[in-house]
Write a protein that holds these residues in place. Structure first.
Motif: not given
Length: 66
Positions: A14, A50, A52, A54, A56, A59-60, A62-63
């Motif tokens: 992650e 590091w 961000d 959050r 992985l 983040r994915e 959210h993207a």
């Protein structure tokens, strides 16, 4: 005089970072990132890379919804 403990910077799938005693076997799911040094050196390295914290997957997700 005792030697200072060396640590490895480790990362999980992650992309979360941590420190691990360089002499110990890693727990499942964690991988050595390539940085070894004193606790202070490793913490400073993690602080630099590091940016961000959050996981992985968050983040994915959210993207995808952005």
């Amino acid at each position: 005089m005792s030697e200072a403990t060396l640590y490895d910077v480790v990362r999980n799938d992650e992309e979360q970072y941590s420190l691990w005693d360089a002499e110990r076997e890693l727990p499942a799911g964690w991988h050595r990132e390539g940085t070894r040094g004193t606790r202070e050196e490793c913490v400073a390295h993690i602080d630099r890379i590091w940016t961000d914290i959050r996981p992985l997957s968050v983040r994915e997700r959210h993207a995808r919804h952005a």
